[in-house]
Design a protein around this motif. Sequence first.
Motif, short mmCIF file in Angstrom:
data_model
loop_
_atom_site.label_atom_id
_atom_site.label_comp_id
_atom_site.label_asym_id
_atom_site.label_seq_id
_atom_site.Cartn_x
_atom_site.Cartn_y
_atom_site.Cartn_z
N ARG A 28 0.81 -1.22 0.00
CA ARG A 28 0.00 0.00 0.00
C ARG A 28 0.85 1.27 0.00
O ARG A 28 0.56 2.21 -0.72
N TRP A 29 1.87 1.32 0.85
CA TRP A 29 2.63 2.55 1.03
C TRP A 29 4.10 2.44 0.60
O TRP A 29 4.84 3.41 0.72
N GLY A 30 4.52 1.30 0.13
CA GLY A 30 5.92 1.11 -0.21
C GLY A 30 6.35 1.82 -1.49
O GLY A 30 5.54 2.07 -2.38
N ARG A 31 7.63 2.16 -1.54
CA ARG A 31 8.23 2.78 -2.73
C ARG A 31 9.46 1.96 -3.11
O ARG A 31 10.27 1.61 -2.24
N MET A 32 9.60 1.70 -4.39
CA MET A 32 10.77 0.96 -4.87
C MET A 32 12.00 1.87 -4.83
O MET A 32 11.94 3.02 -5.25
N THR A 33 13.09 1.35 -4.29
CA THR A 33 14.37 2.05 -4.30
C THR A 33 15.41 1.08 -4.86
O THR A 33 15.10 -0.09 -5.12
N SER A 34 16.62 1.55 -5.01
CA SER A 34 17.67 0.67 -5.52
C SER A 34 18.03 -0.43 -4.52
O SER A 34 18.50 -1.48 -4.90
N GLY A 35 17.77 -0.19 -3.23
CA GLY A 35 18.11 -1.18 -2.20
C GLY A 35 16.98 -2.11 -1.84
O GLY A 35 17.18 -3.08 -1.12
N GLY A 36 15.77 -1.86 -2.30
CA GLY A 36 14.62 -2.68 -1.96
C GLY A 36 13.36 -1.84 -1.91
O GLY A 36 13.28 -0.78 -2.53
N VAL A 37 12.39 -2.29 -1.15
CA VAL A 37 11.12 -1.58 -1.02
C VAL A 37 11.15 -0.79 0.29
O VAL A 37 11.32 -1.37 1.36
N LEU A 38 10.96 0.50 0.19
CA LEU A 38 10.97 1.38 1.35
C LEU A 38 9.56 1.57 1.87
O LEU A 38 8.66 1.95 1.12
N VAL A 39 9.35 1.27 3.15
CA VAL A 39 8.07 1.50 3.81
C VAL A 39 8.28 2.71 4.73
O VAL A 39 8.89 2.59 5.79
N PRO A 40 7.78 3.88 4.33
CA PRO A 40 8.08 5.11 5.07
C PRO A 40 7.20 5.31 6.30
O PRO A 40 6.64 6.38 6.52
N LEU A 41 7.08 4.30 7.11
CA LEU A 41 6.30 4.37 8.34
C LEU A 41 7.21 4.07 9.51
O LEU A 41 8.02 3.14 9.46
N THR A 42 7.09 4.85 10.57
CA THR A 42 7.91 4.61 11.76
C THR A 42 7.09 3.80 12.76
O THR A 42 6.32 4.35 13.53
N LEU A 43 7.26 2.52 12.70
CA LEU A 43 6.56 1.60 13.60
C LEU A 43 7.54 1.10 14.64
O LEU A 43 8.57 0.52 14.31
N SER A 44 7.22 1.31 15.90
CA SER A 44 8.08 0.81 16.96
C SER A 44 7.87 -0.69 17.13
O SER A 44 6.89 -1.26 16.65
N THR A 83 14.49 -5.72 2.07
CA THR A 83 15.56 -6.03 1.13
C THR A 83 15.42 -7.42 0.52
O THR A 83 16.02 -7.70 -0.51
N GLY A 84 14.65 -8.28 1.14
CA GLY A 84 14.46 -9.63 0.60
C GLY A 84 13.31 -9.64 -0.39
O GLY A 84 12.76 -8.61 -0.76
N ASP A 85 12.94 -10.84 -0.83
CA ASP A 85 11.78 -10.93 -1.71
C ASP A 85 10.55 -11.25 -0.87
O ASP A 85 10.61 -11.92 0.14
N GLY A 86 9.43 -10.75 -1.28
CA GLY A 86 8.20 -10.92 -0.52
C GLY A 86 7.64 -12.32 -0.55
O GLY A 86 6.72 -12.65 0.19
N ALA A 87 8.20 -13.18 -1.39
CA ALA A 87 7.67 -14.54 -1.50
C ALA A 87 7.85 -15.33 -0.21
O ALA A 87 7.03 -16.19 0.11
N ARG A 88 8.91 -15.05 0.55
CA ARG A 88 9.15 -15.79 1.79
C ARG A 88 8.27 -15.34 2.93
O ARG A 88 8.19 -15.99 3.96
#
Length: 115
Positions: A28-44, A83-88
């Motif tokens: 829903r909120w992720g953005r593709m970057t060169s290092g993987g998918v960035l989730v810009p949420l700060t969850l403790s 950084t991994g694949d979402g399949a796992r």
Amino acid sequence: RLATAQAISKLTRVDRRVLAFLWHLAERWGRMTSGGVLVPLTLSHRMLGQIVGARRPTVTAAVRLLVDSGEVMRRDDGSWLLTGDGARAMDVDEPTPAVAPRRRMLVGRERPVGV
């Protein structure tokens, strides 16, 4: 979304639940970057624990396991980098029992009269 949340809650390992939930957020909120998918949420860790149904120390250990395996990275700004694949994420890697559980039989109990 409710079906996905229910499927995530059925996973027994906390690291799998945390990873599956982070990938769910990434859809829903992720953005593709060169290092993987960035989730810009700060969850403790405490908040993640409340969401996935685990205590904070358990989530901390699960996140450490995910970081060590290269699946997740916590950035300095508090966001998450997958950084991994979402399949796992939804893999059920738990052993299945070799023998089906036996039913318990009530032996020696007498039936009440008239039943």
